[in-house]
Enzyme design. Structure first.
Site, short mmCIF file in Angstrom:
data_model
loop_
_atom_site.label_atom_id
_atom_site.label_comp_id
_atom_site.label_asym_id
_atom_site.label_seq_id
_atom_site.Cartn_x
_atom_site.Cartn_y
_atom_site.Cartn_z
N PRO A 92 0.79 -1.22 0.00
CG PRO A 92 -0.28 -1.19 2.08
CD PRO A 92 0.52 -2.05 1.18
CG ASN A 93 -0.39 4.32 1.12
OD1 ASN A 93 -1.36 4.76 0.52
ND2 ASN A 93 -0.46 3.85 2.35
NE ARG A 98 3.74 7.41 1.09
CZ ARG A 98 3.92 6.29 1.76
NH1 ARG A 98 4.18 5.16 1.14
NH2 ARG A 98 3.84 6.28 3.07
CE1 TYR A 124 8.54 5.14 2.55
CE2 TYR A 124 7.23 7.11 2.84
CZ TYR A 124 7.57 5.84 3.23
OH TYR A 124 6.96 5.27 4.29
CG ASN A 146 8.41 -1.72 0.78
OD1 ASN A 146 7.67 -1.73 1.76
ND2 ASN A 146 9.14 -0.67 0.45
CB ALA A 185 1.10 0.16 6.62
CG HIS A 222 4.76 -2.25 10.50
ND1 HIS A 222 6.10 -2.52 10.70
CD2 HIS A 222 4.71 -1.30 9.53
CE1 HIS A 222 6.82 -1.76 9.89
NE2 HIS A 222 6.01 -1.01 9.18
CG ASP A 236 -0.06 -17.35 8.40
OD1 ASP A 236 0.96 -17.40 9.13
OD2 ASP A 236 -1.22 -17.35 8.86
CD GLU A 293 10.13 -7.21 6.44
OE1 GLU A 293 10.11 -6.18 7.14
OE2 GLU A 293 9.92 -8.36 6.90
CG HIS A 301 11.00 -1.96 5.33
ND1 HIS A 301 9.63 -1.90 5.20
CD2 HIS A 301 11.29 -3.12 5.95
CE1 HIS A 301 9.11 -2.99 5.74
NE2 HIS A 301 10.09 -3.74 6.20
NE ARG A 354 9.13 6.39 8.66
CZ ARG A 354 8.29 6.08 7.69
NH1 ARG A 354 8.55 5.10 6.85
NH2 ARG A 354 7.16 6.74 7.55
#
Length: 147
Positions: A17-18, A25, A30, A79, A82, A85, A92, A103, A105, A112
């Site tokens: 998302p985002n 943004r 970023y 990535n 959100a 978290h 799973d 993973e 970021h 943060r």
């Protein structure tokens, strides 16, 4: 005469998302580069690797993509934004597949907000790369190539 069949290594990048708003943004976190521009550069850097890209703001669609490619790709770079978290379901899905997952970021999540310090996905992943900007993706791709 022998013919050698050469198959490209296949790596799937999945953004959550985002992340479709990269380059627009929160540029201080970023950066200024949109992901399509970065992806083009990454593909040029690794011409012997087929790098596919998928982005969704919807948790279930991300899970479906993991299921779709998780038994055939040579690796997945995710990535999850959100969802990193919060999503036991994505964790799973990662645990259920055969492809190694890294993973990533863009930001250093440990500099943060406190809630970003815990990943639901990390235990199901081969590793975690954070805080190197867009270069986090390159580092993950290189790791998958050099396995």
């Amino acid at each position: 005469m022998f013919l050698v069949k050469f198959e490209l290594m296949k790596i799937q990048i999945i953004n959550g998302p985002n992340l479709n708003l990269l380059g627009v943004r929160e540029k201080s976190i970023y950066g200024n580069t949109d992901f399509d521009t970065y992806l083009n550069d990454l593909r040029h850097r690794y011409p012997a690797v087929e790098i596919d890209y998928y982005q969704s703001n919807v948790e279930g669609e991300i899970i479906n993509k993991i299921h779709e490619v998780g038994f055939t790709s040579d690796g997945i770079v995710i990535n999850a934004g959100a969802y990193t978290h919060t999503s036991i379901a994505i964790a799973d899905a990662i645990a259920a597949i055969k492809s190694p997952v890294i993973e990533v970021h863009i930001s250093n999540v440990y500099k943060r907000e406190e809630f970003r310090h815990h990943s639901m996905l990390a235990a199901s992943c081969k590793g975690v790369i954070a805080g190197f900007g867009m270069d986090s993706y390159r580092l993950a791709v290189e790791n998958l190539i050099n396995v």
